[in-house]
Design an enzyme around this catalytic site. Structure first.
Site, short mmCIF file in Angstrom:
data_model
loop_
_atom_site.label_atom_id
_atom_site.label_comp_id
_atom_site.label_asym_id
_atom_site.label_seq_id
_atom_site.Cartn_x
_atom_site.Cartn_y
_atom_site.Cartn_z
N ARG A 50 0.80 -1.23 0.00
CA ARG A 50 0.00 0.00 0.00
C ARG A 50 0.83 1.28 0.00
NH1 ARG A 50 -4.00 0.68 4.92
NH2 ARG A 50 -4.33 -1.52 4.39
N HIS A 96 -8.30 -3.61 -7.46
CA HIS A 96 -8.08 -2.84 -6.24
C HIS A 96 -9.40 -2.67 -5.47
CE1 HIS A 96 -5.31 -0.29 -3.94
NE2 HIS A 96 -6.31 0.58 -3.78
N TYR A 140 -18.36 13.27 -13.71
CA TYR A 140 -18.27 14.45 -14.58
C TYR A 140 -16.95 14.52 -15.34
CZ TYR A 140 -22.23 16.05 -11.79
OH TYR A 140 -23.45 16.15 -11.16
#
Length: 879
Positions: A50, A96, A140
């Site tokens: 990570r 993921h 968007y």
């Protein structure tokens, strides 16, 4: 996790209240050991999976999965944009499973050009701003690859990297990307793991590539040698790195500290007040928060002198924070306060921790380069092996085609007579010696490939494949070729994506040994009348014959012109003396570099000169650390009213940031000139009316910095004034006194006649009127300057208009001291000479330009002025 060691079994009570059937399956464990083991497993999962980047491709797993997911979707730079939500869903569902927020945040940062030095994702839509505005929702915005990211995934289909199973074992994902770019050094990384953290700074791609190539060429290269290529961090938002010791320590050890300052300019508004314009802020500094912090300091009266602050930044013009100052406030003082009290100066801890073969390590500059080059070598080997295997497979099939073509009729007959494809395949294998793969390929061959042209193409392809196989085998057998391929690919990356540095590097005053990192070279330092300073390579000024038109020397405002122009080494220190008698200190390497036509930077941004003071003289000091040199030299100062003062150089070796007092100036007077001497000189001073005086340096005794001085030459009236002072070693008989008038006339005169030894300028006591040194007429104009020169030097003449001409001193004729001289430069109507200076002769051959239209004028000027005026000469002999 089970613990097979039963040594702690008696330490823990067993619950006998359970069912008898479970009693045999309960195993007692040591809770301390169990917690320790579980915590180590968790911490290693965070470290490896990570928080820390891989040293090879410089990516954390989430970054790598986003890029690989986009690659699998074909979301390349030459394809239309895809919705960010589409990419997030792909990555989360396949690779993921840690939530859409972490994936989208990663994508956003990879698209922000103020977050990454080289962006990996091309974003369309609102991806936030440097002022802290958040990005639009993922539904968007749209994304696709930058070409830069494509270079990180190139050749991934050629078995260049290992793959692992994804979280549910349904798919495979790469453990690392086969990047051609040293991404970890270029874009840096930051992350907090368990018990450790990483904070790596971004660097310039061109510099890093040069460093990688230098390592390939010399495996024994030292870190100090690599620093000549990789000079230091290069931040996406620019800024000025202040101090190099912390950066150098990080490059050597992997741990250090970098101090970054915002970039500021000083402008003057229409009311004549100064404004500080912040054009670059430090990395990761929020511009709105910085503006608010400055406003709070104004309200709290923590900073005096600021009247208003406003953030005028926008996406088109970039950063522009305007700090308006009150009247008569010194801008540099306010800037220093902003550095101290706000994030306009920010420090970053460097901690180069990355995963090397799955283990975290602290890496210095060379180790980072070594790991990347070794990884690239492995990629090149695996790619070559893959290409070789594919080439051999293709060659094998083409050989089957050729066998079939050589026996075309028999092959066709066999196929027609076979009842099934399997029988035809067996017949081709048994009758023509083909392999099963070749036989199958021949059976699948289309009939159009049997035309004459296609048959030739098959044979040509086979020949090309065999050449390719030979080359690939040579690459695998020759390590030198493999490293040359790496160099060629790195050079291609540099040419494609490389750019100039965005962050400047300056050196803190208390740093030691920084001159070792600066090239020792001569530069031309220019200071304009309005106080703009720059340094330029002296090679940019070409040599011309006297009488030429000259070249544009600096781009200045109409009311500005070049006032000081001289040559100095980048390792030297300049002492600036102002007309009010103050002295300031500035190393040459700190002067901003510019081309010949650039304006330069305001001197008040470099040293804290009051607004009502002006630099009048500059002294170039070689080395303040050399005590013998300092103790054997003096500084001579002279004023326009004829005052001269001598002070030990030692008194100027420790100036303060706000300057020191060099001489007490009387009312109505001002400092004109400063010279560095060794105590064995003769002094020549001249005034506008054309008189000059010569006297020994011993006539002026050394006094402290607080003294006023003594008279050097008598100044008759308020209209006359001293124009210059030179100090000539009395043992040097090669130098001549060069004088120039404001309308471009000049000449050279020996102090003593070289043949007879008779003094042209008689040695007298200081304080006299002197003798005539040039015949001042309406044609020549008043005397503007004098220099001591030799024929091996060049002369630089600058006009008020900014026109500059460089000529050899030898081209200026020698004449008697009472003559008017020859025309050195054609001065336009309304223009006049502003400054003259001498340059050392360069070893390289300079271009010689002689405008044809000036040659006749040169001869006329010489004929008209070479004959001395005997009547004027006889008048000049009396003091």
């Amino acid at each position: 996790m089970e613990n097979n060691d039963n040594s702690g079994a008696n330490d823990l009570p067993i619950n006998d209240g359970g069912a008898a059937s479970n009693r045999g399956r309960i195993i007692p464990v040591n809770i301390e050991e169990q917690m320790k083991t579980n915590y180590i497993d968790y911490s290693m999962s965070v470290i490896v999976g990570r928080a820390l980047p891989d040293v090879r491709d410089g990516l954390k797993p989430v970054h790598r999965r986003v890029l690989y997911g986009m690659s699998e979707l074909g979301n390349t730079s030459n394809k239309p944009y895809k919705k960010s939500a589409r990419i997030v869903g792909e990555v989360m569902g396949k690779y993921h499973p840690h939530g859409d927020a972490s994936i989208y945040d990663t994508m956003v940062r990879m698209a922000q050009d103020w977050s990454l030095r080289y962006t990996l994702i091309d974003g369309q839509g609102n991806f936030g701003s440097q002022d802290g505005d958040p990005p639009a929702a993922m539904r968007y915005t749209e994304v696709r690859f930058e070409k830069f990211a494509e270079a990180m995934l190139e050749d991934i289909e050629k078995e260049t990297v290992d793959y692992q199973l994804n979280f549910d074992d349904s798919l495979k994902e790469p453990t690392v990307l086969p990047t051609r770019i040293p991404h970890l050094l270029v874009n840096g990384a930051s992350g907090i793991a368990v018990g450790m953290a990483t904070n790596m700074m971004p660097h310039n791609l061109s510099e890093v590539v040069d460093g990688c190539i230098a390592y390939i060429d010399n495996r024994e290269i030292t870190i100090d040698e690599l620093i000549h290529f990789v000079k230091g961090p290069d931040f996406p938002t620019g800024g000025i790195i202040y101090g190099f010791e912390g950066v150098k320590q990080a490059l050597h050890t992997g741990r250090g500290r970098v101090v970054l300052r915002g970039k500021t300019n000083i402008e003057i508004d229409n009311k004549g007040r100064e404004k500080i314009i912040i054009t670059q802020v430090p990395y990761q500094v929020n511009r709105d928060m910085l503006t608010q912090k400055i406003g709070d300091l104004i309200n709290d009266k923590a900073i005096e002198g600021i009247s208003d602050v406003n953030n005028e930044s926008n996406n088109k013009e970039g950063t522009r924070i305007v700090v308006e100052l009150k009247k008569d406030v010194v801008a540099q003082v306010v800037i220093n306060q902003l550095f101290k009290l706000t994030e306009l100066q920010t420090s970053y801890g460097i901690n180069n921790v990355a995963l090397v073969k799955g283990r975290p390590r602290v890496l210095n500059l060379k180790e980072l380069i070594v790991e990347f080059i070794e990884f690239r070598h492995e990629v090149v080997v695996r790619r070559t092996q893959y290409e070789l295997r594919k080439a051999r497979e293709r060659a094998h099939i083409l050989e089957g085609y050729i066998i079939a073509l050589d026996n075309l009729d028999a092959v066709i007959k066999l196929i027609r007579e076979s009842s099934t494809p399997n029988l035809a395949q067996e017949g081709l294998v048994s009758n023509f010696g083909m392999s099963e793969i070749q036989a199958k390929a021949v059976l699948e061959l289309r009939l159009q490939r049997l035309t004459g042209m296609e048959i030739d193409k098959i044979r040509e392809e086979h020949a090309e494949i065999m050449k390719l196989i030979a080359r690939l085998e040579e690459i695998l057998a020759n390590e030198g070729m493999r490293y040359q391929i790496i160099k060629d690919e790195l050079t291609e990356i540099k040419n494609k994506f490389g750019d100039e540095r965005k962050s400047e590097i300056t050196y803190a005053d208390d740093e030691i040994g920084m001159l070792d990192l600066i090239e020792d070279e001569d530069v031309v330092v220019t200071i304009s009348h309005l106080g703009y300073i720059k340094r330029t390579s002296s090679d940019e000024y070409r040599s011309q014959r006297r009488g030429g038109r000259g070249a544009k020397g600096s781009s200045t405002r109409l009311e500005d012109y070049i006032e000081h122009l001289f040559v100095a080494s980048t390792h030297h220190t300049l002492l600036f003396f102002t007309e009010k008698g103050r002295c300031f200190w500035l190393p040459v390497y700190k002067i901003p570099e510019g081309d010949k036509t650039s304006k330069g930077r305001a001197l008040q941004n470099m040293i804290q000169i009051p607004p009502d003071d002006t630099v009048r003289a500059i002294i170039d000091v070689k080395n303040f650390d050399d005590k013998d040199y300092v103790n054997s030299h003096y500084i001579l100062l002279c004023t326009k009213k004829g005052i001269i003062k001598k002070t030990d150089l030692e008194d100027f070796s420790r100036p303060r940031q706000n300057g020191i007092n060099a001489i007490n100036i009387l009312e109505g007077d001002q400092l004109l000139e400063a010279k560095l001497t060794d105590g064995n000189c003769e002094i020549i001073m001249a005034v506008k009316s054309g008189r000059a005086i010569r006297f020994p340096e011993e006539k002026v005794r050394s006094t402290g910095r607080g003294g006023i001085g003594v008279y050097g030459i008598e100044v008759d009236n308020d209209h006359d004034a001293v124009v210059g002072m030179v100090c000539v070693n009395r043992e040097d008989k090669t130098r001549t006194i060069l004088v120039v008038s404001e309308k471009g006339y000049g000449k050279r005169t020996y102090l003593d006649d070289p043949e007879t030894g008779e003094a042209n300028y008689r040695v007298t006591n200081r304080g006299g009127k002197g003798v005539k040194t040039i015949s001042v007429t309406e044609k020549t104009g008043s005397l503007v300057g004098l220099l001591d020169v030799s024929e091996k030097e060049d002369l630089m003449i600058t006009c008020v208009s900014g026109v500059t001409i460089r000529m050899s001193v030898a081209s200026v004729s020698e004449q008697g001291r009472a003559t008017q001289g020859v025309k050195l430069i054609r001065v336009d109507e309304g223009d006049e000479i502003a400054a003259i200076t001498k340059l050392d002769e360069k070893e390289e051959e300079t271009e010689l330009i002689t405008p044809a239209e000036n040659q006749d004028q040169d001869k006329a000027d010489t004929d008209a002025t070479d004959t001395p005026n005997l009547e004027e000469a006889s008048d000049a002999d009396t003091e």
